[in-house]
Design a protein around this motif. Structure first.
Motif, PDB file in Angstrom:
ATOM      1  N   MET A 171      -6.087  -4.995  -2.305  1.00  0.00           N
ATOM      2  CA  MET A 171      -5.572  -3.772  -1.679  1.00  0.00           C
ATOM      3  C   MET A 171      -4.172  -3.478  -2.234  1.00  0.00           C
ATOM      4  O   MET A 171      -3.332  -4.385  -2.280  1.00  0.00           O
ATOM      5  CB  MET A 171      -5.523  -3.932  -0.158  1.00  0.00           C
ATOM      6  CG  MET A 171      -5.018  -2.688   0.570  1.00  0.00           C
ATOM      7  SD  MET A 171      -4.989  -2.905   2.367  1.00  0.00           S
ATOM      8  CE  MET A 171      -6.755  -2.968   2.688  1.00  0.00           C
ATOM      9  N   PRO A 172      -3.924  -2.243  -2.647  1.00  0.00           N
ATOM     10  CA  PRO A 172      -2.598  -1.920  -3.196  1.00  0.00           C
ATOM     11  C   PRO A 172      -1.512  -1.980  -2.124  1.00  0.00           C
ATOM     12  O   PRO A 172      -1.762  -1.795  -0.934  1.00  0.00           O
ATOM     13  CB  PRO A 172      -2.780  -0.503  -3.735  1.00  0.00           C
ATOM     14  CG  PRO A 172      -3.894   0.075  -2.927  1.00  0.00           C
ATOM     15  CD  PRO A 172      -4.827  -1.071  -2.649  1.00  0.00           C
ATOM     16  N   GLN A 173      -0.353  -2.259  -2.582  1.00  0.00           N
ATOM     17  CA  GLN A 173       0.811  -2.297  -1.684  1.00  0.00           C
ATOM     18  C   GLN A 173       1.079  -0.891  -1.136  1.00  0.00           C
ATOM     19  O   GLN A 173       1.023   0.104  -1.859  1.00  0.00           O
ATOM     20  CB  GLN A 173       2.026  -2.808  -2.455  1.00  0.00           C
ATOM     21  CG  GLN A 173       3.285  -2.928  -1.625  1.00  0.00           C
ATOM     22  CD  GLN A 173       4.474  -3.372  -2.489  1.00  0.00           C
ATOM     23  OE1 GLN A 173       4.448  -3.223  -3.715  1.00  0.00           O
ATOM     24  NE2 GLN A 173       5.485  -3.929  -1.857  1.00  0.00           N
ATOM     25  N   VAL A 174       1.353  -0.800   0.180  1.00  0.00           N
ATOM     26  CA  VAL A 174       1.651   0.480   0.821  1.00  0.00           C
ATOM     27  C   VAL A 174       3.098   0.446   1.310  1.00  0.00           C
ATOM     28  O   VAL A 174       3.488  -0.438   2.087  1.00  0.00           O
ATOM     29  CB  VAL A 174       0.698   0.764   2.004  1.00  0.00           C
ATOM     30  CG1 VAL A 174       1.094   2.075   2.684  1.00  0.00           C
ATOM     31  CG2 VAL A 174      -0.741   0.818   1.516  1.00  0.00           C
ATOM     32  N   ILE A 175       3.868   1.406   0.853  1.00  0.00           N
ATOM     33  CA  ILE A 175       5.281   1.499   1.233  1.00  0.00           C
ATOM     34  C   ILE A 175       5.438   2.748   2.088  1.00  0.00           C
ATOM     35  O   ILE A 175       5.266   3.877   1.616  1.00  0.00           O
ATOM     36  CB  ILE A 175       6.184   1.590  -0.022  1.00  0.00           C
ATOM     37  CG1 ILE A 175       5.925   0.394  -0.937  1.00  0.00           C
ATOM     38  CG2 ILE A 175       7.649   1.677   0.376  1.00  0.00           C
ATOM     39  CD1 ILE A 175       6.609   0.512  -2.286  1.00  0.00           C
ATOM     40  N   GLU A 176       5.775   2.551   3.375  1.00  0.00           N
ATOM     41  CA  GLU A 176       5.813   3.677   4.315  1.00  0.00           C
ATOM     42  C   GLU A 176       6.814   3.384   5.431  1.00  0.00           C
ATOM     43  O   GLU A 176       6.957   2.246   5.871  1.00  0.00           O
ATOM     44  CB  GLU A 176       4.416   3.892   4.901  1.00  0.00           C
ATOM     45  CG  GLU A 176       4.323   5.031   5.892  1.00  0.00           C
ATOM     46  CD  GLU A 176       2.934   5.144   6.506  1.00  0.00           C
ATOM     47  OE1 GLU A 176       2.687   6.121   7.247  1.00  0.00           O
ATOM     48  OE2 GLU A 176       2.089   4.237   6.263  1.00  0.00           O
ATOM     49  N   TRP A 177       7.499   4.425   5.876  1.00  0.00           N
ATOM     50  CA  TRP A 177       8.410   4.333   7.034  1.00  0.00           C
ATOM     51  C   TRP A 177       7.606   4.744   8.263  1.00  0.00           C
ATOM     52  O   TRP A 177       7.361   5.917   8.503  1.00  0.00           O
ATOM     53  CB  TRP A 177       9.608   5.266   6.834  1.00  0.00           C
ATOM     54  CG  TRP A 177      10.680   5.126   7.890  1.00  0.00           C
ATOM     55  CD1 TRP A 177      10.747   4.231   8.886  1.00  0.00           C
ATOM     56  CD2 TRP A 177      11.858   5.944   8.012  1.00  0.00           C
ATOM     57  NE1 TRP A 177      11.861   4.396   9.648  1.00  0.00           N
ATOM     58  CE2 TRP A 177      12.587   5.453   9.138  1.00  0.00           C
ATOM     59  CE3 TRP A 177      12.367   7.020   7.311  1.00  0.00           C
ATOM     60  CZ2 TRP A 177      13.773   6.028   9.556  1.00  0.00           C
ATOM     61  CZ3 TRP A 177      13.556   7.596   7.726  1.00  0.00           C
ATOM     62  CH2 TRP A 177      14.261   7.101   8.832  1.00  0.00           C
TER      63      TRP A 177
ATOM     64  N   ILE B 246       8.228  -4.723  -5.822  1.00  0.00           N
ATOM     65  CA  ILE B 246       7.357  -3.547  -5.865  1.00  0.00           C
ATOM     66  C   ILE B 246       6.343  -3.712  -6.990  1.00  0.00           C
ATOM     67  O   ILE B 246       6.702  -4.028  -8.138  1.00  0.00           O
ATOM     68  CB  ILE B 246       8.179  -2.265  -6.099  1.00  0.00           C
ATOM     69  CG1 ILE B 246       9.358  -2.195  -5.104  1.00  0.00           C
ATOM     70  CG2 ILE B 246       7.293  -1.040  -5.979  1.00  0.00           C
ATOM     71  CD1 ILE B 246       8.970  -2.148  -3.664  1.00  0.00           C
ATOM     72  N   THR B 247       5.060  -3.496  -6.656  1.00  0.00           N
ATOM     73  CA  THR B 247       3.995  -3.627  -7.665  1.00  0.00           C
ATOM     74  C   THR B 247       3.645  -2.256  -8.223  1.00  0.00           C
ATOM     75  O   THR B 247       3.713  -1.241  -7.526  1.00  0.00           O
ATOM     76  CB  THR B 247       2.740  -4.267  -7.055  1.00  0.00           C
ATOM     77  OG1 THR B 247       2.289  -3.464  -5.951  1.00  0.00           O
ATOM     78  CG2 THR B 247       3.035  -5.670  -6.554  1.00  0.00           C
ATOM     79  N   TRP B 248       3.287  -2.244  -9.501  1.00  0.00           N
ATOM     80  CA  TRP B 248       2.810  -1.009 -10.113  1.00  0.00           C
ATOM     81  C   TRP B 248       1.472  -0.616  -9.493  1.00  0.00           C
ATOM     82  O   TRP B 248       0.633  -1.451  -9.204  1.00  0.00           O
ATOM     83  CB  TRP B 248       2.646  -1.180 -11.619  1.00  0.00           C
ATOM     84  CG  TRP B 248       3.963  -1.418 -12.309  1.00  0.00           C
ATOM     85  CD1 TRP B 248       4.421  -2.586 -12.803  1.00  0.00           C
ATOM     86  CD2 TRP B 248       4.978  -0.450 -12.535  1.00  0.00           C
ATOM     87  NE1 TRP B 248       5.682  -2.426 -13.330  1.00  0.00           N
ATOM     88  CE2 TRP B 248       6.047  -1.102 -13.188  1.00  0.00           C
ATOM     89  CE3 TRP B 248       5.107   0.913 -12.265  1.00  0.00           C
ATOM     90  CZ2 TRP B 248       7.213  -0.458 -13.562  1.00  0.00           C
ATOM     91  CZ3 TRP B 248       6.263   1.565 -12.648  1.00  0.00           C
ATOM     92  CH2 TRP B 248       7.303   0.896 -13.290  1.00  0.00           C
ATOM     93  N   GLY B 249       1.316   0.665  -9.232  1.00  0.00           N
ATOM     94  CA  GLY B 249       0.114   1.142  -8.556  1.00  0.00           C
ATOM     95  C   GLY B 249       0.241   1.154  -7.050  1.00  0.00           C
ATOM     96  O   GLY B 249      -0.698   1.539  -6.343  1.00  0.00           O
ATOM     97  N   ALA B 250       1.398   0.733  -6.505  1.00  0.00           N
ATOM     98  CA  ALA B 250       1.611   0.758  -5.055  1.00  0.00           C
ATOM     99  C   ALA B 250       1.581   2.193  -4.544  1.00  0.00           C
ATOM    100  O   ALA B 250       1.914   3.142  -5.264  1.00  0.00           O
ATOM    101  CB  ALA B 250       2.943   0.093  -4.722  1.00  0.00           C
ATOM    102  N   GLN B 251       1.180   2.354  -3.286  1.00  0.00           N
ATOM    103  CA  GLN B 251       1.110   3.666  -2.655  1.00  0.00           C
ATOM    104  C   GLN B 251       2.392   3.915  -1.844  1.00  0.00           C
ATOM    105  O   GLN B 251       2.706   3.162  -0.907  1.00  0.00           O
ATOM    106  CB  GLN B 251      -0.102   3.754  -1.736  1.00  0.00           C
ATOM    107  CG  GLN B 251      -1.439   3.607  -2.450  1.00  0.00           C
ATOM    108  CD  GLN B 251      -1.675   4.759  -3.413  1.00  0.00           C
ATOM    109  OE1 GLN B 251      -1.734   5.923  -3.026  1.00  0.00           O
ATOM    110  NE2 GLN B 251      -1.812   4.419  -4.703  1.00  0.00           N
ATOM    111  N   LEU B 252       3.114   4.939  -2.232  1.00  0.00           N
ATOM    112  CA  LEU B 252       4.328   5.336  -1.515  1.00  0.00           C
ATOM    113  C   LEU B 252       4.001   6.541  -0.654  1.00  0.00           C
ATOM    114  O   LEU B 252       3.613   7.599  -1.174  1.00  0.00           O
ATOM    115  CB  LEU B 252       5.445   5.669  -2.503  1.00  0.00           C
ATOM    116  CG  LEU B 252       6.731   6.237  -1.888  1.00  0.00           C
ATOM    117  CD1 LEU B 252       7.437   5.193  -1.020  1.00  0.00           C
ATOM    118  CD2 LEU B 252       7.681   6.734  -2.993  1.00  0.00           C
ATOM    119  N   ILE B 253       4.145   6.401   0.662  1.00  0.00           N
ATOM    120  CA  ILE B 253       3.840   7.491   1.596  1.00  0.00           C
ATOM    121  C   ILE B 253       5.150   8.007   2.185  1.00  0.00           C
ATOM    122  O   ILE B 253       5.882   7.245   2.837  1.00  0.00           O
ATOM    123  CB  ILE B 253       2.902   7.017   2.711  1.00  0.00           C
ATOM    124  CG1 ILE B 253       1.582   6.498   2.104  1.00  0.00           C
ATOM    125  CG2 ILE B 253       2.642   8.141   3.705  1.00  0.00           C
ATOM    126  CD1 ILE B 253       0.641   5.882   3.121  1.00  0.00           C
TER     127      ILE B 253
END
Length: 322
Positions: free
Chosen positions: A1-7, A24-31
């Protein structure tokens, strides 16, 4: 599962939030939610900034950070180090309060509110997060409050007591314009600033009352306060203070210029009518003796005290003088 970065679930008063993991991994999801931006921060500087939406992190949408990381061998395969700083772009309210003083050193207690929002997130992260080490909302609030207090103190020191209280709107506008320029330099927009309370000590409140009635000038107020303090001091020493007070108070109450010296007492020469100092023994114009000869005296038949020979009664015992 890709890393999810969210507040997730930011509070209504939260200005910034730092994502806890700096790997931080490449392909991570930034919301990034509405009224938010996310800035990638490394080595004290903000690089790429993302607006609202879902973003897959690649070298294409991280061009600034990629340029920095490109000097590191194998950076495309490994997680890279960076802090993700989320910044809210809503309008926030802050409080300030401080002690200041006027040109006549009147103490002031001031408090109020100000409203602001982040206008330039990259500049804000560089100047406040990087420059001031403010990684939390409380750090940002403390920094802004301290700066505001400093500017209020500096501005009020240019006004007298009457101006501060009678032209408060004008004073607050000057303070607001001063802070407005600085906020722009750190990426913020100051939307409003208000003085909500201002006070001074009872002593200066009394002075302000006299000034606002228009019945006296600041110089006269100072003279009246001097008389009041002098009377209080004289009252502490009954008997000895009466003679001093009779001389002191009229002198204090008499308006004089800042460099005006008291006029010397003069007498008129009986021969040439010249005006000469009262302490003179002879006239400076004609040389006539001004000090009167000693008066003839006689003794009281009852108490034996010496009295002027022209006296009809003794000033000591009241005996009639023949």
């Amino acid at each position: 599962m890709p890393q999810v970065i969210e507040w997730k679930n930011p509070g209504p008063e939260d200005i910034i939030w730092k994502y806890p993991d700096e790997e931080i991994t490449w392909g991570a999801q930034l919301i990034v939610h509405e009224y938010e931006v996310a800035a990638f921060f490394r080595d004290g500087k903000a690089y790429d900034v993302f607006g609202a939406g879902r973003h897959t992190l690649t070298t294409l949408n991280l061009p600034l950070l990629t340029g920095l990381l490109s000097r590191i061998a194998g950076f495309k395969e490994k997680p890279f180090k960076a802090a993700v700083i989320f910044v809210s772009t809503k309008v926030f309210a802050g409080k300030y309060g401080t002690r200041a003083q006027t040109t006549e050193l009147a103490p002031l207690q001031v408090h109020g509110s100000f409203w602001f929002k982040v206008e330039n997130p990259q500049l804000f992260v560089n100047e406040v997060v990087g420059g001031q080490k403010a990684y939390m909302t409380s750090d940002v609030n403390d920094y802004l409050r301290g700066f505001l207090n400093e500017k209020v103190i500096d501005e009020l020191s240019h006004y007298d007591l009457l101006t501060v209280f009678t032209r408060l709107d004008e004073t607050s506008m000057v303070v607001k314009n001063t802070i407005l320029d600085y906020f722009k330099r750190i990426g913020l927009e100051l939307t409003d600033l208000r003085f909500e309370g201002i006070d001074t000590t009872p002593e200066y409140r009394e002075r302000l009352f006299w000034l606002r009635t228009g019945r006296t000038t600041p110089e006269e107020v100072l003279r009246m306060e001097t008389v009041k303090k002098a009377a209080e001091e004289l009252g502490k020493s009954p008997g000895a203070g009466l003679g001093t007070g009779m001389v002191l108070i009229p002198q204090v109450m008499t308006p004089t210029g800042p460099a005006q010296a008291p006029a010397a007492a003069l007498v008129i020469c009986p021969k040439c009518a010249a005006k000469v100092p009262a302490t003179s023994k002879f006239c400076a114009e004609c040389g006539t003796q001004l000090t009167p000869p000693a008066a003839e005296t006689t003794k009281c038949p009852k108490c034996g005290k010496s009295v002027p020979s022209t006296s009809k009664f003794c000033p000591e015992c009241g005996e009639k003088i023949q």
